[in-house]
Design a protein around this motif. Structure first.
Motif, short mmCIF file in Angstrom:
data_model
loop_
_atom_site.label_atom_id
_atom_site.label_comp_id
_atom_site.label_asym_id
_atom_site.label_seq_id
_atom_site.Cartn_x
_atom_site.Cartn_y
_atom_site.Cartn_z
N HIS A 82 0.84 -1.20 0.00
CA HIS A 82 0.00 0.00 0.00
C HIS A 82 0.87 1.25 0.00
N PRO A 83 0.87 1.99 -1.07
CA PRO A 83 1.62 3.26 -1.06
C PRO A 83 0.70 4.36 -0.51
N TRP A 84 1.06 4.89 0.63
CA TRP A 84 0.23 5.92 1.28
C TRP A 84 0.70 7.31 0.89
N HIS A 85 -0.28 8.13 0.54
CA HIS A 85 0.01 9.49 0.07
C HIS A 85 -0.64 10.50 1.00
N LEU A 86 0.14 11.50 1.39
CA LEU A 86 -0.38 12.56 2.27
C LEU A 86 -0.53 13.85 1.47
N VAL A 89 5.64 3.66 0.87
CA VAL A 89 5.08 2.32 0.74
C VAL A 89 5.05 1.63 2.10
N VAL A 90 4.05 0.81 2.29
CA VAL A 90 4.02 -0.13 3.42
C VAL A 90 4.15 -1.52 2.81
N PHE A 91 5.18 -2.23 3.23
CA PHE A 91 5.41 -3.56 2.66
C PHE A 91 4.49 -4.59 3.31
N PRO A 92 4.26 -5.71 2.62
CA PRO A 92 3.41 -6.76 3.17
C PRO A 92 3.88 -7.17 4.57
N TYR A 93 2.95 -7.30 5.46
CA TYR A 93 3.20 -7.71 6.84
C TYR A 93 4.19 -6.79 7.56
N GLY A 94 4.39 -5.60 7.03
CA GLY A 94 5.38 -4.71 7.64
C GLY A 94 4.77 -3.42 8.15
N TRP A 95 5.65 -2.54 8.60
CA TRP A 95 5.19 -1.22 9.03
C TRP A 95 6.09 -0.16 8.43
N THR A 96 5.56 1.05 8.37
CA THR A 96 6.31 2.20 7.89
C THR A 96 6.05 3.34 8.88
N VAL A 101 -7.52 20.83 5.51
CA VAL A 101 -7.96 19.45 5.75
C VAL A 101 -7.35 18.61 4.65
N TRP A 102 -6.73 17.51 5.06
CA TRP A 102 -5.86 16.80 4.14
C TRP A 102 -6.14 15.30 4.13
N ALA A 103 -6.31 14.79 2.94
CA ALA A 103 -6.48 13.36 2.80
C ALA A 103 -5.15 12.66 3.02
N PHE A 104 -5.21 11.49 3.62
CA PHE A 104 -4.04 10.62 3.75
C PHE A 104 -4.58 9.23 3.43
N HIS A 105 -4.08 8.65 2.36
CA HIS A 105 -4.76 7.45 1.86
C HIS A 105 -3.84 6.57 1.04
N CYS A 106 -4.26 5.34 0.91
CA CYS A 106 -3.59 4.44 -0.01
C CYS A 106 -3.84 4.97 -1.42
N HIS A 107 -2.77 5.05 -2.20
CA HIS A 107 -2.90 5.65 -3.53
C HIS A 107 -3.36 4.65 -4.58
N ILE A 108 -3.60 3.43 -4.16
CA ILE A 108 -4.20 2.46 -5.08
C ILE A 108 -5.67 2.82 -5.22
N GLU A 109 -6.07 3.15 -6.43
CA GLU A 109 -7.40 3.74 -6.66
C GLU A 109 -8.53 2.85 -6.14
#
Lengths: 581, 581
Positions: A475-479, A514-521, A532-540
């Motif tokens: 999951h690539p997280w975008h702020l 990015v957050v890797f599988p079974y991992g943390w970032t 006010v700001w979205a923070f989300h997985c960038h996978i549509e």
């Protein structure tokens, strides 16, 4: 196969037709663009298909500006029944949070036949892009590049003789309205892997440019191009023994990608609009929402050409590599490379990916993070079912965006506009991230993380097992509205002792991690941008299924929000009827 | 083939689940409905496809009310990025012009996740329907029936023992967003003939119920139904020797239709919510936007069943007949009719159509038209090209709807909201309607015909040759907010002497009237309903391509328009910013 000269530079210069420059103080300029968004027929991968275009172009025009300039986009919605917004990915919107282009968050969607003026400063040189941020309009093709050069007279911390842009995306033959429906029905119908990968909006379906090589074992027939096809490959025309900057951005809906160039190493110098401590790679991963600049030296045999190949990472690939050609001008552009295209690393070789991510450091002299945090928010990423619908949830809350944009709702104190209860800052630490959720129930929510203005925020993104056993996804997280420092990546469940691994010395500033599988970032940022700001997985599709949260900070400091951004939902009601509260 | 009992009556009674009754004075009731519009997967003609549904139903729920009732529909838009409105076709919206449900005319489209409350009186018993009126959402399946019974204790001018509803539509496998695009590109891509005709949302593609008969020469294989399929045929379960009322409505996007029942004559008794002088027919034509009630007597051999067949008229048909079964309960529902389905009259047998239209007379005692007119508006219907785009135009103006709804714009005097110049009342009388337009250029426009309140308006709809030689199409014109008297139909160019043919004695009151190829149709109405009203060809792609005009009358008498109907465009701006004007 004959190849004509179709260079990304053409796309760049074309843009100038739409840009009128207005002089301003200190050399900064206001750059005006008049855009119309509508559906059009395109052929992104040679198959004719409906795409969302801007001024009849797909991808949209590239914006070129200089740091300090003001970009002014008059965006007219020429869709028949759909609203539209455009998000300027990577631009922090300092002082203009209403121009962030996120429906339900920063503004009301622009109605058909109406025009919204996006006016914002591009304060920092770098490689950015823009894209739709409403429904799945990004997947429909609503995207383009935004390149910000350094101020006139200033220099980059590296030198090059020329530059090229590579905007990477993925493409489905099924239209996005049907994709949206597929993701929303019970049981969910997964959209599957993309049919094609695109470079600057061009890919090839059911044929390969590299039929002479069996490297990818695709068994696809060779593409027959005259060179004038809208899906003919990108050719980067280079002179020998020069240095070129490639600006690479990924706006994929789903695919994590890897890029490599035959026989050419690449020097990583910029990520998400921030300079890196340079390091050499043979290939690099790029997740949706990220940008990189790399330098290459054209020091290889100048009588040959070389493949640029882009392949899928992190998911079992069902999509052929995308190819472009690095063309040494001493040869002919129609000469296909002798060497086979670089092979994309095995999709699940996460060590390769992690090794790359861990090499990324900020250039010496870059801003360093505060050494403390005021608040740490743990965000558990899980796939869940709600009433049988498949969703993604964060701390068991699946984001369901409200009709009233948060920015106006918070600024005007409209408490009915969204859940007033803050979503949880953490999750049960006994949660077993290695197994499918034992209690797969989560809830819909649209609460906001209210951040103290100017406070230092840590976010620990915690990945977990999805609904199926032995599956954990990237999951690539975008702020929005900020860059954050990436303090570190780790395996398994985050624990306090992992703090010792945090890089506080030279962590890279990014807007996507990015957050890797079974991992943390672990991320840190300063909540210093009123808005006010979205923070989300960038996978549509993941965002569409609820994988995001909303941060708010210093909204009382936000200036006058244009009425046009507020004309829907409860803010619209309030403004039209002053007695409403 | 086994057929279970799937009756339209099921659809009717189901509706009650959504309707809560509120008592009111004089027996009239407020009937409340809570609806959500969203896309869903359906199988209108057995092929799975995306349809627009209401409360997960396609077609939408049937509304049943009594004359004098107030219908209150809380309509929530659950689409992802599209606006939505619903038009209550045939309801005049006396005193509630903002509830007419026409985007750009009576209201702003409802944004996703927002709710608009349609509240209107159904003042007159009759057979009505409702449908989307934004983009081509009607074609997407956004439609349903609205049945208004006479007030409690009152009687219809005819008697029957039971009733059935038949909502007719046509269906394309291509989605409407792509259809909209096809109609909007240069050169235009015609959407072609529908793949299927639907009866109450059910049709059969690539198979026929009547494989035992070769009457239609379709060569299609027999449908294999267990009876539970969503596309299994409609079966009308009747008792022998009874009288049944069939309420038939056509909401087709394109097709003009003809309906016939094997061995059963039909008595025409109602059209568009107005009673007719009864007359018998073997079959009848029904154009998009029209409704009819017919009575049938179940006096045929009760040991057999009979086909109800619906076929295409006015265009070379490429779509098989739709079939339903009239099932005598003395037999089994699974017994297929012995007789072949009635054959639809030859598509271009316009004499048959005209003969039917000319038989339609108002029931004795119905309101008669004023014998004079105050203004006569001639509307030439032509197909044109504008900058290479194919359009339909009225007096050389192709309607291009503005972002601000006219009703609010006129009420609030917003002169920038639309062309202030009135479109022409007539056209050059030397125009040769028998040939393709010699000057095929027309312009876009959005001006309004401002009608003097309470004045008597004649409209002469004049058909002409389309762009291709020897082609003139059928256009069923529908007027919002009024019924009109159909004074007559004629051939060729209308001339003043044709007035002598006008039927001023017992012309039918309708809200929709057909214009035959190369012919004219004369209408008269009283401009006595304060509001702004669309008048347009009810063929969805024709309207999409500009085939309509806008009438306004007595707008100063319109009461308070709900803000929700005004929150877009310049009315939204005005209301949010009181300094705007």
């Amino acid at each position: 196969m004959a190849l004509v000269r179709l260079t990304p530079i053409c796309l760049l210069t074309y843009l100038c037709c739409f840009g009128a420059l207005t002089s301003s103080v200190l050399g900064a300029k206001a750059r005006h663009f008049k855009w119309e968004v509508k559906y059009m027929y395109g052929a992104p991968d040679c198959l004719e298909n409906v795409v969302m275009g801007i001024n009849d172009q797909f991808p949209g025009p590239t914006i070129k500006a200089r740091a300090g300039d003001t970009v002014v986009v008059h965006l007219t919605n020429k869709l028949h029944t759909e609203g539209v917004v455009i998000h300027w990915h990577g631009i922090r919107q300092l002082g203009t949070p209403w121009a962030d282009g996120t429906a339900s968050i920063s503004q009301c969607a622009i109605n058909p036949e109406e025009t919204f003026v996006y006016r914002f400063k591009v304060d920092k040189a770098g490689t950015y892009f823009y894209h739709g941020h409403y429904g799945m309009q990004r997947s429909a093709g609503l995207y383009g590049l935004l390149i910000v050069d350094v101020e006139e007279g200033k220099k980059e911390p590296f030198q090059y003789d020329g530059e090229f842009n590579l905007l990477l995306s993925d493409w489905w033959h099924k239209g996005v309205h049907e994709q949206e429906l597929d993701l929303s029905v019970k049981p969910m119908r997964w959209i599957g892997e993309p049919q094609s990968l695109l470079i600057n909006g061009r890919g090839q379906y059911n044929c390969t440019l590299a039929s002479a090589h069996n490297s990818n074992g695709s068994g696809l027939p060779g593409c027959k191009f005259r060179g004038t096809e809208r899906c003919a490959p990108n050719i980067l025309h280079v002179m020998p023994n020069k240095t070129y900057r490639l600006r690479v951005a990924s706006t994929t809906a789903l695919a994590s990608l890897n890029l490599a160039i035959g026989n050419h190493k690449m020097l990583m110098v910029e990520a998400d609009g921030n300079y890196l401590e340079p390091f050499w790679v043979n290939d690099f991963d790029i997740y949706s929402g990220e940008t990189y600049s790399v330098l290459i030296r054209t020091d290889q045999n100048p009588t040959d050409n070389y493949w640029i190949s882009v392949g899928v990472r992190g998911r079992q690939p069902a999509t052929p590599q995308a190819l472009a050609i690095l063309h040494y001008q001493s040869t002919t552009a129609s000469k296909l490379p002798t060497l086979a295209p670089p092979v994309t690393p095995r999709w699940n070789d996460y060590n390769h990916s992690k090794s790359f991510s861990n090499q990324i450091r900020a250039l010496a002299g870059s801003p360093t993070p505060p050494v403390i945090n005021h608040r740490r928010i743990f965000l558990l990423n899980t796939q869940n079912r709600i009433d049988g619908y498949t969703k993604w949830a964060i701390n068991n809350v699946s984001l369901s965006l409200p009709p009233t944009p948060y920015l106006g709702a918070i600024k005007h104190g409209l408490r009915n506009a969204f859940d007033q209860k803050s979503p949880p800052d953490t999750f049960e630490k006994t949660y077993d991230i290695t197994r499918p959720p034992s209690n797969p129930n989560s809830t819909y929510g649209n609460g906001v993380y209210m951040l103290k203005f100017n406070s230092y925020i840590d976010v620990i993104l915690q990945n977990a097992n999805a609904l199926n056993a032995n599956v954990s996804e990237i999951h690539p997280w975008h702020l929005h509205g900020h860059d954050f420092w990436v303090l570190g990546y780790g395996e398994g469940m985050f624990s306090t002792k992992d703090e010792g691994m945090f890089n506080l010395k030279n962590p890279p500033l990014r807007n996507t991690a990015v957050v890797f599988p079974y991992g943390w970032t672990a991320l840190r940022f300063v909540a210093d941008n009123p808005g006010v700001w979205a923070f989300h997985c960038h996978i549509e599709p993941h965002l569409h299924m609820g994988m995001g949260v909303v941060f708010a900070e210093g909204v009382h400091l936000v200036g006058n929000i244009p009425n046009e951004a507020l004309s829907c939902g409860l803010t619209g009601k309030m403004l039209m009827n002053k007695t409403y509260h």
